[in-house]
Design a protein around this motif. Structure first.
Motif, PDB file in Angstrom:
ATOM      1  N   LEU A 133       0.807  -1.214   0.000  1.00  0.00           N
ATOM      2  CA  LEU A 133       0.000   0.000   0.000  1.00  0.00           C
ATOM      3  C   LEU A 133       0.850   1.277   0.000  1.00  0.00           C
ATOM      4  O   LEU A 133       0.440   2.293  -0.547  1.00  0.00           O
ATOM      5  CB  LEU A 133      -0.932   0.005   1.215  1.00  0.00           C
ATOM      6  N   VAL A 134       2.033   1.217   0.605  1.00  0.00           N
ATOM      7  CA  VAL A 134       2.875   2.400   0.757  1.00  0.00           C
ATOM      8  C   VAL A 134       3.833   2.579  -0.411  1.00  0.00           C
ATOM      9  O   VAL A 134       4.041   3.687  -0.891  1.00  0.00           O
ATOM     10  CB  VAL A 134       3.655   2.333   2.093  1.00  0.00           C
ATOM     11  N   GLU A 135       4.437   1.503  -0.856  1.00  0.00           N
ATOM     12  CA  GLU A 135       5.445   1.558  -1.916  1.00  0.00           C
ATOM     13  C   GLU A 135       4.840   1.126  -3.250  1.00  0.00           C
ATOM     14  O   GLU A 135       3.833   0.434  -3.298  1.00  0.00           O
ATOM     15  CB  GLU A 135       6.616   0.635  -1.581  1.00  0.00           C
ATOM     16  N   THR A 136       5.502   1.506  -4.329  1.00  0.00           N
ATOM     17  CA  THR A 136       5.093   1.067  -5.662  1.00  0.00           C
ATOM     18  C   THR A 136       5.934  -0.155  -6.033  1.00  0.00           C
ATOM     19  O   THR A 136       7.145  -0.038  -6.205  1.00  0.00           O
ATOM     20  CB  THR A 136       5.318   2.182  -6.708  1.00  0.00           C
ATOM     21  N   PRO A 137       5.302  -1.328  -6.131  1.00  0.00           N
ATOM     22  CA  PRO A 137       6.069  -2.532  -6.447  1.00  0.00           C
ATOM     23  C   PRO A 137       6.482  -2.569  -7.920  1.00  0.00           C
ATOM     24  O   PRO A 137       5.842  -1.948  -8.777  1.00  0.00           O
ATOM     25  CB  PRO A 137       5.099  -3.668  -6.132  1.00  0.00           C
ATOM     26  N   ASN A 138       7.557  -3.302  -8.197  1.00  0.00           N
ATOM     27  CA  ASN A 138       7.971  -3.511  -9.587  1.00  0.00           C
ATOM     28  C   ASN A 138       6.931  -4.318 -10.339  1.00  0.00           C
ATOM     29  O   ASN A 138       6.701  -4.100 -11.522  1.00  0.00           O
ATOM     30  CB  ASN A 138       9.327  -4.218  -9.646  1.00  0.00           C
ATOM     31  N   SER A 139       6.329  -5.270  -9.654  1.00  0.00           N
ATOM     32  CA  SER A 139       5.300  -6.108 -10.261  1.00  0.00           C
ATOM     33  C   SER A 139       4.166  -6.286  -9.251  1.00  0.00           C
ATOM     34  O   SER A 139       4.349  -6.956  -8.231  1.00  0.00           O
ATOM     35  CB  SER A 139       5.886  -7.466 -10.646  1.00  0.00           C
ATOM     36  N   VAL A 140       3.031  -5.703  -9.551  1.00  0.00           N
ATOM     37  CA  VAL A 140       1.884  -5.804  -8.649  1.00  0.00           C
ATOM     38  C   VAL A 140       1.420  -7.255  -8.551  1.00  0.00           C
ATOM     39  O   VAL A 140       1.108  -7.757  -7.470  1.00  0.00           O
ATOM     40  CB  VAL A 140       0.729  -4.881  -9.113  1.00  0.00           C
ATOM     41  N   GLY A 141       1.396  -7.956  -9.685  1.00  0.00           N
ATOM     42  CA  GLY A 141       0.964  -9.354  -9.688  1.00  0.00           C
ATOM     43  C   GLY A 141       1.844 -10.232  -8.824  1.00  0.00           C
ATOM     44  O   GLY A 141       1.347 -11.044  -8.030  1.00  0.00           O
ATOM     45  N   ALA A 142       3.149 -10.073  -8.947  1.00  0.00           N
ATOM     46  CA  ALA A 142       4.077 -10.872  -8.138  1.00  0.00           C
ATOM     47  C   ALA A 142       3.946 -10.511  -6.659  1.00  0.00           C
ATOM     48  O   ALA A 142       3.999 -11.394  -5.795  1.00  0.00           O
ATOM     49  CB  ALA A 142       5.510 -10.659  -8.611  1.00  0.00           C
ATOM     50  N   SER A 143       3.751  -9.241  -6.379  1.00  0.00           N
ATOM     51  CA  SER A 143       3.595  -8.812  -4.987  1.00  0.00           C
ATOM     52  C   SER A 143       2.323  -9.379  -4.368  1.00  0.00           C
ATOM     53  O   SER A 143       2.331  -9.848  -3.230  1.00  0.00           O
ATOM     54  CB  SER A 143       3.572  -7.288  -4.907  1.00  0.00           C
ATOM     55  N   LEU A 144       1.238  -9.357  -5.116  1.00  0.00           N
ATOM     56  CA  LEU A 144      -0.019  -9.926  -4.619  1.00  0.00           C
ATOM     57  C   LEU A 144       0.086 -11.436  -4.425  1.00  0.00           C
ATOM     58  O   LEU A 144      -0.444 -11.987  -3.456  1.00  0.00           O
ATOM     59  CB  LEU A 144      -1.166  -9.591  -5.566  1.00  0.00           C
ATOM     60  N   ALA A 145       0.785 -12.089  -5.341  1.00  0.00           N
ATOM     61  CA  ALA A 145       0.980 -13.534  -5.218  1.00  0.00           C
ATOM     62  C   ALA A 145       1.807 -13.861  -3.977  1.00  0.00           C
ATOM     63  O   ALA A 145       1.500 -14.822  -3.246  1.00  0.00           O
ATOM     64  CB  ALA A 145       1.660 -14.087  -6.467  1.00  0.00           C
ATOM     65  N   LEU A 146       2.829 -13.061  -3.711  1.00  0.00           N
ATOM     66  CA  LEU A 146       3.664 -13.277  -2.531  1.00  0.00           C
ATOM     67  C   LEU A 146       2.861 -13.073  -1.247  1.00  0.00           C
ATOM     68  O   LEU A 146       2.976 -13.870  -0.306  1.00  0.00           O
ATOM     69  CB  LEU A 146       4.872 -12.345  -2.567  1.00  0.00           C
ATOM     70  N   VAL A 147       2.037 -12.043  -1.216  1.00  0.00           N
ATOM     71  CA  VAL A 147       1.174 -11.799  -0.051  1.00  0.00           C
ATOM     72  C   VAL A 147       0.203 -12.963   0.125  1.00  0.00           C
ATOM     73  O   VAL A 147       0.010 -13.464   1.236  1.00  0.00           O
ATOM     74  CB  VAL A 147       0.421 -10.462  -0.183  1.00  0.00           C
ATOM     75  N   ALA A 148      -0.402 -13.416  -0.970  1.00  0.00           N
ATOM     76  CA  ALA A 148      -1.358 -14.528  -0.893  1.00  0.00           C
ATOM     77  C   ALA A 148      -0.688 -15.801  -0.378  1.00  0.00           C
ATOM     78  O   ALA A 148      -1.246 -16.497   0.485  1.00  0.00           O
ATOM     79  CB  ALA A 148      -1.990 -14.770  -2.265  1.00  0.00           C
ATOM     80  N   LEU A 149       0.507 -16.109  -0.880  1.00  0.00           N
ATOM     81  CA  LEU A 149       1.222 -17.304  -0.410  1.00  0.00           C
ATOM     82  C   LEU A 149       1.579 -17.204   1.067  1.00  0.00           C
ATOM     83  O   LEU A 149       1.491 -18.188   1.810  1.00  0.00           O
ATOM     84  CB  LEU A 149       2.489 -17.517  -1.235  1.00  0.00           C
ATOM     85  N   THR A 150       1.954 -16.017   1.499  1.00  0.00           N
ATOM     86  CA  THR A 150       2.307 -15.839   2.906  1.00  0.00           C
ATOM     87  C   THR A 150       1.075 -15.975   3.803  1.00  0.00           C
ATOM     88  O   THR A 150       1.150 -16.588   4.871  1.00  0.00           O
ATOM     89  CB  THR A 150       2.972 -14.463   3.116  1.00  0.00           C
ATOM     90  N   VAL A 151      -0.057 -15.451   3.366  1.00  0.00           N
ATOM     91  CA  VAL A 151      -1.291 -15.594   4.142  1.00  0.00           C
ATOM     92  C   VAL A 151      -1.713 -17.065   4.205  1.00  0.00           C
ATOM     93  O   VAL A 151      -2.111 -17.565   5.264  1.00  0.00           O
ATOM     94  CB  VAL A 151      -2.414 -14.705   3.566  1.00  0.00           C
TER      95      VAL A 151
END
Length: 127
Positions: free
Chosen positions: A28-46
């Motif tokens: 939410l604070v930073e602009t990721p290089n890849s939104v899809g990869a960032s969301l996937a990483l968050v989903a896997l961690t959850v």
């Protein structure tokens, strides 16, 4: 022994929940290089946090299925730890922080006291 086993699982679950919250905040604070990869990483961690939390609750209830699930998670965590020791972004401190508890949990999961405590399914309650 079962108490140490449960405590380590609970610490791992809390760490995963903290990491999940941290990555959501970073997203939410930073602009990721890849939104899809960032969301996937968050989903896997959850998903991992939910899984380890379920193992912890199962261990508190002394369910037999938790031993296999705990071994599986510890092996995943060991693979992540090995990755932390390698490459241009190596973080040996993180690697050791992941590796040592995993080894301890793996030893405890095969401890005769833990096996005995989690070997029998409790009797169902009568209506």
């Amino acid at each position: 022994m079962l108490g140490v086993f449960i405590a380590l699982l609970a610490i791992e679950a809390l760490a995963l929940w903290f990491l999940s919250a941290w990555w959501v905040l970073e997203l939410l604070v930073e602009t990721p290089n890849s939104v899809g990869a960032s969301l996937a990483l968050v989903a896997l961690t959850v998903v991992a946090a939910v899984w380890v939390s379920a193992i912890t609750v199962g261990a508190l209830r002394r369910r037999p299925w938790i031993r296999g699930a705990a071994v599986t998670w510890q092996l995943v965590q060991i693979m992540i730890a090995i990755g932390c020791f390698q490459g241009s972004y190596a973080r040996p401190d993180v690697g050791w922080a992941l590796l040592l508890p995993s080894i301890i949990v793996l030893v405890l999961v095969f401890n005769p006291r833990v096996v005995a405590a989690t070997s029998h399914e409790p009797e169902p309650e009568a209506d």
